[in-house]
Design an enzyme around this catalytic site. Structure first.
Site, short mmCIF file in Angstrom:
data_model
loop_
_atom_site.label_atom_id
_atom_site.label_comp_id
_atom_site.label_asym_id
_atom_site.label_seq_id
_atom_site.Cartn_x
_atom_site.Cartn_y
_atom_site.Cartn_z
N ASP A 139 1.04 -1.17 -0.10
CA ASP A 139 0.14 0.23 -0.08
C ASP A 139 0.92 1.38 -0.06
O ASP A 139 2.20 1.16 0.58
CB ASP A 139 -0.89 -0.12 1.31
CG ASP A 139 -1.62 1.19 1.42
OD1 ASP A 139 -2.41 1.72 0.35
OD2 ASP A 139 -1.61 1.75 2.46
N ASP A 181 -1.54 -0.82 5.94
CA ASP A 181 -1.78 -0.44 7.30
C ASP A 181 -3.37 -0.22 7.49
O ASP A 181 -3.48 0.58 8.51
CB ASP A 181 -1.09 0.74 7.23
CG ASP A 181 -1.70 1.99 6.64
OD1 ASP A 181 -1.94 1.88 5.41
OD2 ASP A 181 -1.73 3.25 7.11
N ASP A 231 0.11 4.94 1.24
CA ASP A 231 0.01 5.85 2.15
C ASP A 231 -0.06 5.16 3.61
O ASP A 231 -1.08 4.33 3.68
CB ASP A 231 -1.35 6.87 2.10
CG ASP A 231 -1.50 7.77 0.97
OD1 ASP A 231 -1.02 8.91 0.94
OD2 ASP A 231 -1.50 7.10 -0.25
#
Length: 218
Positions: free
Chosen positions: A8, A167, A10
């Site tokens: 991922d 996250d 960000d």
């Protein structure tokens, strides 16, 4: 050992929160409101513009000014997309180890391509990534399966031999939807929902350097 590692963007690969928070605080300045501290906005960063408008202006889709502020936020962000953004500690060393082993790595994000590619280019990683799948690259965004399937097609790897690192709960759901092994990172933004331990990730790590052992790098 996994054949590829996918990230991922960000909150996992890059710490984009400072520049996203700056765009939000420009909106607040337009309204003569004081800035919101970065620490308060940080958990909402993985939710994109929706999360930032909720956290910083208590705006939600359907509000009368939502579309106007959504578009203005993106305009401000595009103007200063990589001022204070950096990759997380340990990411660069991890990529070097993957590249030295000949293992491809790539990005799968819900961030639109018009932001993803310039950001990775300014950070210096655009040409190193084996694939960059953005939120508008496939017909549906994460947690749906199409972005994950597209990434595997681009790097010519079976999903079962790929490791996906994120996250946010949606990252873990997306990875699992195609049979990827998943890693949830405690150093990321994590959102304001269920605790990371409840997401069902195959692995939990505290630091990017810990991903190396999960990926089979010795």
């Amino acid at each position: 050992m996994f054949d590829a590692v996918l990230f991922d963007l960000d909150g996992t690969f890059a710490d984009t929160a400072p520049d996203l928070a700056a765009a939000l605080n420009r909106l607040r300045a337009d309204l003569d409101l004081p800035p919101v501290p970065l620490g308060r906005l940080r958990p909402y960063t993985s939710q994109g513009v929706r999360g930032m408008l909720k956290a910083g202006l208590s705006m939600r889709p359907g509000d009368s000014l939502y579309t106007e502020f959504y578009d203005r936020f993106l305009r401000y962000y595009s103007q200063d997309i990589c001022v204070a953004t950096t990759v997380f500690p340990g990411i660069d060393q991890l990529l070097e180890r993957l590249e030295s082993r000949g293992s491809p790595w790539g990005i799968i994000t819900n961030k639109a391509q018009r932001f993803t590619l310039p950001l990775l280019d300014q950070l210096g990683y655009a040409k190193r990534a084996a694939c960059v799948v953005s939120g508008d690259s496939a017909r549906r965004a994460k947690p749906a399966a199409p972005p994950m399937q597209l990434a595997c097609t681009l790097i010519t790897r079976d999903p079962g031999r790929c490791l996906y690192v994120g996250d946010d709960l949606r990252d873990i759901q997306a990875g699992r939807s195609v049979g990827m092994a998943t890693v949830a990172v405690r150093y990321g933004y994590l959102g304001d929902g269920d605790p990371i331990e409840s997401w069902g990730a195959d692995h939990l790590v505290d630091h990017a350097q810990d991903i190396a052992a999960v990926a089979g790098l010795r």
